[in-house]
Design an enzyme around this catalytic site. Structure first.
Site, PDB file in Angstrom:
ATOM      1  N   LEU A   1       4.093 -21.093  -0.422  1.00  0.00           N
ATOM      2  CA  LEU A   1       3.080 -20.422  -0.368  1.00  0.00           C
ATOM      3  C   LEU A   1       1.547 -21.322  -0.943  1.00  0.00           C
ATOM      4  O   LEU A   1       0.580 -20.766  -0.587  1.00  0.00           O
ATOM      5  CB  LEU A   1       2.974 -19.158  -1.565  1.00  0.00           C
ATOM      6  CG  LEU A   1       3.411 -17.940  -0.694  1.00  0.00           C
ATOM      7  CD1 LEU A   1       3.751 -16.915  -1.736  1.00  0.00           C
ATOM      8  CD2 LEU A   1       2.516 -17.466   0.403  1.00  0.00           C
ATOM      9  N   GLY A   2       2.051 -22.381  -1.757  1.00  0.00           N
ATOM     10  CA  GLY A   2       0.937 -23.093  -2.115  1.00  0.00           C
ATOM     11  C   GLY A   2       0.152 -22.801  -3.374  1.00  0.00           C
ATOM     12  O   GLY A   2       0.503 -21.534  -3.713  1.00  0.00           O
TER      13      GLY A   2
ATOM     14  N   GLN B   1      -5.932 -16.860  -1.442  1.00  0.00           N
ATOM     15  CA  GLN B   1      -5.641 -18.070  -0.587  1.00  0.00           C
ATOM     16  C   GLN B   1      -4.819 -17.979   0.326  1.00  0.00           C
ATOM     17  O   GLN B   1      -4.573 -18.986   1.230  1.00  0.00           O
ATOM     18  CB  GLN B   1      -5.444 -19.122  -1.191  1.00  0.00           C
ATOM     19  CG  GLN B   1      -6.030 -19.461  -2.612  1.00  0.00           C
ATOM     20  CD  GLN B   1      -7.354 -19.858  -2.906  1.00  0.00           C
ATOM     21  OE1 GLN B   1      -8.018 -20.359  -1.982  1.00  0.00           O
ATOM     22  NE2 GLN B   1      -8.059 -19.823  -4.004  1.00  0.00           N
ATOM     23  N   THR B   2      -4.385 -16.751   0.617  1.00  0.00           N
ATOM     24  CA  THR B   2      -3.105 -16.815   1.814  1.00  0.00           C
ATOM     25  C   THR B   2      -3.214 -15.584   2.689  1.00  0.00           C
ATOM     26  O   THR B   2      -3.853 -14.711   2.070  1.00  0.00           O
ATOM     27  CB  THR B   2      -1.728 -16.746   1.182  1.00  0.00           C
ATOM     28  OG1 THR B   2      -1.633 -17.776   0.053  1.00  0.00           O
ATOM     29  CG2 THR B   2      -0.528 -17.063   1.722  1.00  0.00           C
TER      30      THR B   2
ATOM     31  N   CYS C   1     -15.144  -7.489  10.647  1.00  0.00           N
ATOM     32  CA  CYS C   1     -16.250  -8.659   9.885  1.00  0.00           C
ATOM     33  C   CYS C   1     -15.668  -9.880   9.604  1.00  0.00           C
ATOM     34  O   CYS C   1     -15.524 -10.373   8.524  1.00  0.00           O
ATOM     35  CB  CYS C   1     -16.975  -7.893   8.876  1.00  0.00           C
ATOM     36  SG  CYS C   1     -18.501  -8.734   8.566  1.00  0.00           S
TER      37      CYS C   1
ATOM     38  N   ARG D   1       0.786  -1.286  -0.048  1.00  0.00           N
ATOM     39  CA  ARG D   1      -0.172   0.006  -0.102  1.00  0.00           C
ATOM     40  C   ARG D   1       0.809   1.289  -0.102  1.00  0.00           C
ATOM     41  O   ARG D   1       0.271   2.087  -0.088  1.00  0.00           O
ATOM     42  CB  ARG D   1      -0.965   0.153   1.003  1.00  0.00           C
ATOM     43  CG  ARG D   1      -2.032  -0.953   1.102  1.00  0.00           C
ATOM     44  CD  ARG D   1      -2.950  -1.010   2.213  1.00  0.00           C
ATOM     45  NE  ARG D   1      -4.265  -1.869   2.112  1.00  0.00           N
ATOM     46  CZ  ARG D   1      -4.943  -2.230   2.810  1.00  0.00           C
ATOM     47  NH1 ARG D   1      -4.773  -1.759   4.220  1.00  0.00           N
ATOM     48  NH2 ARG D   1      -5.827  -3.132   2.598  1.00  0.00           N
TER      49      ARG D   1
ATOM     50  N   GLU E   1      -1.206  -8.933  -4.950  1.00  0.00           N
ATOM     51  CA  GLU E   1      -2.923  -9.555  -4.987  1.00  0.00           C
ATOM     52  C   GLU E   1      -2.820 -10.836  -5.204  1.00  0.00           C
ATOM     53  O   GLU E   1      -3.811 -11.652  -4.952  1.00  0.00           O
ATOM     54  CB  GLU E   1      -3.855  -8.635  -6.270  1.00  0.00           C
ATOM     55  CG  GLU E   1      -3.899  -7.275  -6.158  1.00  0.00           C
ATOM     56  CD  GLU E   1      -5.299  -7.167  -5.343  1.00  0.00           C
ATOM     57  OE1 GLU E   1      -5.915  -8.122  -5.294  1.00  0.00           O
ATOM     58  OE2 GLU E   1      -5.664  -6.194  -4.883  1.00  0.00           O
TER      59      GLU E   1
HETATM   60  S1  SF4 Z   1     -22.239  -5.025  11.862  1.00  0.00           S
HETATM   61 FE1  SF4 Z   1     -22.346  -6.201  10.053  1.00  0.00          FE
HETATM   62  S2  SF4 Z   1     -20.879  -5.458   8.811  1.00  0.00           S
HETATM   63 FE2  SF4 Z   1     -20.015  -4.985  10.718  1.00  0.00          FE
HETATM   64  S3  SF4 Z   1     -18.833  -6.430  11.746  1.00  0.00           S
HETATM   65 FE3  SF4 Z   1     -20.825  -7.035  12.372  1.00  0.00          FE
HETATM   66  S4  SF4 Z   1     -21.782  -8.345  10.758  1.00  0.00           S
HETATM   67 FE4  SF4 Z   1     -19.920  -7.548   9.874  1.00  0.00          FE
END
Ligand code: SF4
Length: 370
Positions: free
Chosen positions: A94-95, A56-57, A204, A39, A51
């Site tokens: 890394l597979g 997968q890693t 999330c 970044r 990318e």
């Molecule tokens: S509020 Fe919704 S989008 Fe945010 S972490 Fe919880 S489940 Fe994920």
């Protein structure tokens, strides 16, 4: 469970929600986004490498590989000119080695067809080996701020929860693409896509999403329904096929070990390995090794003590490698089922790219020599 969801059936995102989702995510990212090596650059080559490695890693695994790779192959041109064996060696561990072979081939295509400059047109990027729609969107948005959406595993999971998707994500891909495109901030796609991935990777998360810290909590349908731990829905999984393999570490009178290079196509193509094969029903490990070595290399061996047992899981099956020391008795080894064979000293093994399960065999060999 509903069978599928198309883009036409996808619930609409109200405009006010879209603008709040964009601004709250970008504010959160400015404060808490991750500082990652790829970044700190807008070089499309470096972003492309990251990318592909990140498919997968996990990020923490990728960082040292990425940094070493950029030292070994700092440009498209350097990668295109590199020997495939050196490329596979840099990828070792890394597979999913097709990724490394595709990077190498794509670099050669970029040199031949684009004067060594990473293309900026979506169609040209999609024509490169190993690059699909989400990877192309990731590269072109990160390097050139092009307004292209992404749909990697993190983004799928966040969207499935945000929209309380009631089918497994892979049965609603067009709806998910539709939402990802609708949500993208076209003026700031470079930051937005990175922020979207970070939200999935750090807040999330697959297990125990940290909803109380989430900038999207107010609009999240799963959170409001209390179903965030049950989403995304998953497909029923068939049990993994289990293959029992006999593997030979074959020694000759000069204290050398026989290794072979797999054919370039298919699983682990182009990598080196210790020879062996699948145990047939009713066959002992020792009989399997003797038979496989005769069939694959055309030589006679004596099967000796067990060196180690290695379990390894691939995406669609798992293997148990039963590895035995063996002594070469007669015959000149022939590459009947492989591309090349070599007798090497144990200390030379780390010069060759091996798949992960075979690296455990090398480690066992080193331990047994101590
Ligand atoms: S509020 Fe919704 S989008 Fe945010 S972490 Fe919880 S489940 Fe994920």
């Amino acid at each position: 469970m509903r069978l599928s969801l198309s883009a036409d059936e996808a619930p609409h995102l109200p405009n006010f929600a879209v603008s709040e989702l964009r601004s709250s995510l970008l504010t959160w990212y400015a404060q808490l986004g991750r500082d990652l090596p790829w970044r700190r650059t807008r070089d499309p080559y470096a972003i492309w490498i990251s990318e592909i490695m990140l498919q997968q890693t996990q990020v923490k695994t990728v960082i040292p590989y990425f940094e070493r790779w950029m030292t070994l192959f700092p440009t498209v041109d350097a990668l295109a000119k590199a020997d495939l064996q050196a490329v596979l060696k840099a990828w070792e561990g890394l597979g999913y080695y097709a990724r490394a072979r595709n990077l190498h081939r794509a670099a050669q295509t970029i040199v031949e067809q684009h004067h060594g400059l990473f293309p900026q047109e979506l169609d040209a990027v999609l024509a490169l080996p190993g690059i699909g729609r989400t990877t192309a969107g990731g590269i072109l948005s990160a390097a050139f701020n092009q307004p292209l959406a992404i749909l990697d595993g993190n983004v799928k999971r966040v969207l499935a929860r945000l929209m309380a998707l009631d089918v497994p994500p892979n049965r609603a891909l067009s709806a998910l693409w539709h939402w990802s495109e609708a949500m993208l901030d076209p003026a700031r796609s470079h930051e937005f896509n990175q922020a979207f991935m970070d939200l999935g990777a750090t807040i999330c998360t697959p297990k125990k999403p940290a909803c109380l810290l989430c900038p999207w909590q107010r609009h999240c349908r799963a959170y409001n329904l209390g179903t965030q731990s049950e989403l995304p829905m998953s497909e029923p999984r068939a049990p993994l096929l289990h293959k029992i393999i006999g593997v030979a570490v074959i020694w000759n009178d000069r204290n050398q070990i026989l290794i072979d290079r797999r054919k370039p196509e298919g699983l682990l193509g182009g990598l080196w390995e210790f020879p062996g094969g699948k145990v047939e029903p009713g066959e002992t490990i020792e009989a399997c090794i003797k038979r496989e070595i005769q069939e694959e290399l055309g030589i006679e061996i004596e099967v000796g003590d067990r060196l180690t047992v290695v379990d390894h899981t691939y995406s669609h099956f798992r293997v148990t490698l039963n590895v035995h020391h063996c002594q070469h008795l007669s015959g000149d080894p022939q590459p009947i089922e492989c591309d090349e064979i070599r007798w090497v000293m144990a200390r030379e093994l780390d010069q060759y790219p091996f798949p992960k399960a075979n690296i455990h065999i090398i480690e066992a060999l080193q331990k047994s020599a101590v």
